[in-house]
Design a protein around this motif. Structure first.
Motif, PDB file in Angstrom:
ATOM      1  N   ARG A 120       0.828  -1.210   0.000  1.00  0.00           N
ATOM      2  CA  ARG A 120       0.000   0.000   0.000  1.00  0.00           C
ATOM      3  C   ARG A 120       0.861   1.259   0.000  1.00  0.00           C
ATOM      4  NH1 ARG A 120      -4.220  -2.732   3.356  1.00  0.00           N
ATOM      5  NH2 ARG A 120      -6.199  -2.407   2.257  1.00  0.00           N
ATOM      6  N   ALA A 121       0.314   2.316  -0.606  1.00  0.00           N
ATOM      7  CA  ALA A 121       0.918   3.641  -0.492  1.00  0.00           C
ATOM      8  C   ALA A 121       0.560   4.196   0.879  1.00  0.00           C
ATOM      9  CB  ALA A 121       0.398   4.561  -1.592  1.00  0.00           C
ATOM     10  N   CYS A 122       1.502   4.898   1.505  1.00  0.00           N
ATOM     11  CA  CYS A 122       1.266   5.433   2.839  1.00  0.00           C
ATOM     12  C   CYS A 122       2.235   6.585   3.087  1.00  0.00           C
ATOM     13  CB  CYS A 122       1.452   4.356   3.905  1.00  0.00           C
ATOM     14  SG  CYS A 122       3.117   3.617   3.916  1.00  0.00           S
ATOM     15  N   ARG A 140       4.779   1.244   0.388  1.00  0.00           N
ATOM     16  CA  ARG A 140       5.194   2.267  -0.571  1.00  0.00           C
ATOM     17  C   ARG A 140       5.095   3.623   0.132  1.00  0.00           C
ATOM     18  NH1 ARG A 140       1.201  -0.086  -3.755  1.00  0.00           N
ATOM     19  NH2 ARG A 140       0.323   1.952  -4.264  1.00  0.00           N
ATOM     20  N   VAL A 148      -2.369  10.054   2.607  1.00  0.00           N
ATOM     21  CA  VAL A 148      -2.513   9.090   1.520  1.00  0.00           C
ATOM     22  C   VAL A 148      -3.679   8.165   1.856  1.00  0.00           C
ATOM     23  CG1 VAL A 148      -1.478   7.183   0.240  1.00  0.00           C
ATOM     24  CG2 VAL A 148      -0.054   9.101   0.947  1.00  0.00           C
ATOM     25  N   GLU A 149      -4.546   7.942   0.892  1.00  0.00           N
ATOM     26  CA  GLU A 149      -5.607   6.952   1.050  1.00  0.00           C
ATOM     27  C   GLU A 149      -5.342   5.808   0.083  1.00  0.00           C
ATOM     28  OE1 GLU A 149     -10.485   6.677   1.130  1.00  0.00           O
ATOM     29  OE2 GLU A 149      -9.520   8.191  -0.142  1.00  0.00           O
ATOM     30  N   ASP A 150      -5.327   4.587   0.604  1.00  0.00           N
ATOM     31  CA  ASP A 150      -5.133   3.408  -0.234  1.00  0.00           C
ATOM     32  C   ASP A 150      -6.044   2.309   0.309  1.00  0.00           C
ATOM     33  OD1 ASP A 150      -4.308   1.154  -1.650  1.00  0.00           O
ATOM     34  OD2 ASP A 150      -2.240   1.841  -1.774  1.00  0.00           O
ATOM     35  N   GLY A 151      -7.144   2.079  -0.382  1.00  0.00           N
ATOM     36  CA  GLY A 151      -8.130   1.125   0.113  1.00  0.00           C
ATOM     37  C   GLY A 151      -8.779   1.640   1.382  1.00  0.00           C
TER      38      GLY A 151
END
Length: 319
Positions: A120-122, A140, A148-151
């Motif tokens: 995940r991006a964070c 990531r 950052v929002e990822d899922g």
């Protein structure tokens, strides 16, 4: 989204807890029409929870509060490199059910322990970005952004970026009007421009070098001049090819990248401590014109010189 559950542990940072309360624990205001949430603070072992700045908390709810949560938020703690497997497991179970999970600053590390950052991006506070990437190599990490929002995972930079991330989530779920009204109530911008790179202070004259140290000192004093590789090489009494190779070996970067970083650092100093125009500063640090300075600022800092000055100026405009 109705129930917001916040997890605190020993060493919990009060500002981060307060940020979450400001956004998610506010009572209903008829004039605003703001949504109201069932806001619950919990901890692994209910009772007294040690704080980080001289006072403690009394928390009545345990981690079972997460069972019917719609949003789980993790408060950063002082000893963040000593994670709680119990908390990590509870957060992971919530995310596996599709519950949104929010953490900022060092609170992001517990999401890594829960395996929620893998692939995940964070983000996290710029000071801890490299450590987060080292500790969780499948994450990531982008330490240049505010959130950052990822899922189902939403991560914020420093503690104050918990506001940015929360407003983003409000905007996404309830619309721009609710997010804007909430921002106005707590007197913050509904959307901050730029990323956290603008808050990273760039030191000048601290590049470690061996034989090139005198040259770096000389170049730092002549940033307003045309400093081609040929001129720098001549100043160092080397051929351009030998100079370029030696420069990378000793500094880890190229001459042009080093000059750009030094010029940006000097521009920051002048934006903070002078009343010179952006055009004057651009000329003084060697960028030539304001357009070039703005380009480099946008690329490296994610903001504009004008916005940087507005945020960090040390000059009293009333004087």
């Amino acid at each position: 989204m109705k129930k917001v559950v916040v997890i605190v542990q020993d060493g919990a940072e009060p500002f981060s807890l307060g940020v979450l309360g400001e956004v998610w624990a506010e009572p209903y205001h008829p004039e605003d029409g703001n949504p109201q949430f069932d806001y619950v603070v919990c901890t692994p072992r209910p009772g007294r929870v040690k704080g980080s700045v001289g006072y403690d908390y009394v928390v009545d709810h345990g981690l079972e509060a997460l069972d019917d949560a719609d949003l789980v938020a993790v408060v950063p703690k002082r000893n963040f490199l000593d994670p709680s497997p119990e908390v990590a497991a509870a957060v992971r179970a919530a995310a596996d059910r599709g519950v949104r999970v929010l953490a900022s600053c060092t609170g992001v590390f517990i999401l890594g322990e829960a395996g929620l950052l893998d692939g995940r991006a964070c983000t996290t506070h710029w000071r801890y970005g490299a450590l987060l990437a080292e500790r969780f190599p499948l994450a990531r990490v982008d330490a240049d952004v505010l959130y950052v929002e990822d899922g189902v995972v939403l991560t914020g930079a420093g503690s104050a970026a918990g506001i940015d991330a929360s407003l983003h989530l409000l905007r996404q779920v309830f619309g721009a009007k609710v997010a804007t009204t909430t921002a106005r109530r707590i007197v913050v911008s509904p959307h901050r421009e730029g990323g956290q790179a603008q808050f990273v202070r760039t030191p000048m004259g601290q590049t470690e070098a061996d034989t090139l140290a005198p040259l770096l000192a000389w170049a730092s004093d002549h940033l307003d001049e045309q400093l081609s590789i040929e001129r720098l090489a001549a100043q160092a009494h080397m051929s351009p090819r030998t100079f370029a190779r030696r420069f990378r070996d000793e500094t880890g970067t190229t001459p042009l990248q080093w000059l750009s970083s030094q010029r940006l650092a000097q521009a920051e100093e002048l934006l903070e401590n002078s009343t010179w125009s952006v055009e004057q500063i651009a000329s003084r640090v060697g960028f030539g014109n304001a357009a070039t300075l703005r380009h480099h600022f946008a690329t490296a800092r994610g903001t504009t010189p004008q916005q940087y000055r507005k945020t960090f100026t040390c000059i009293d405009r009333a004087v």
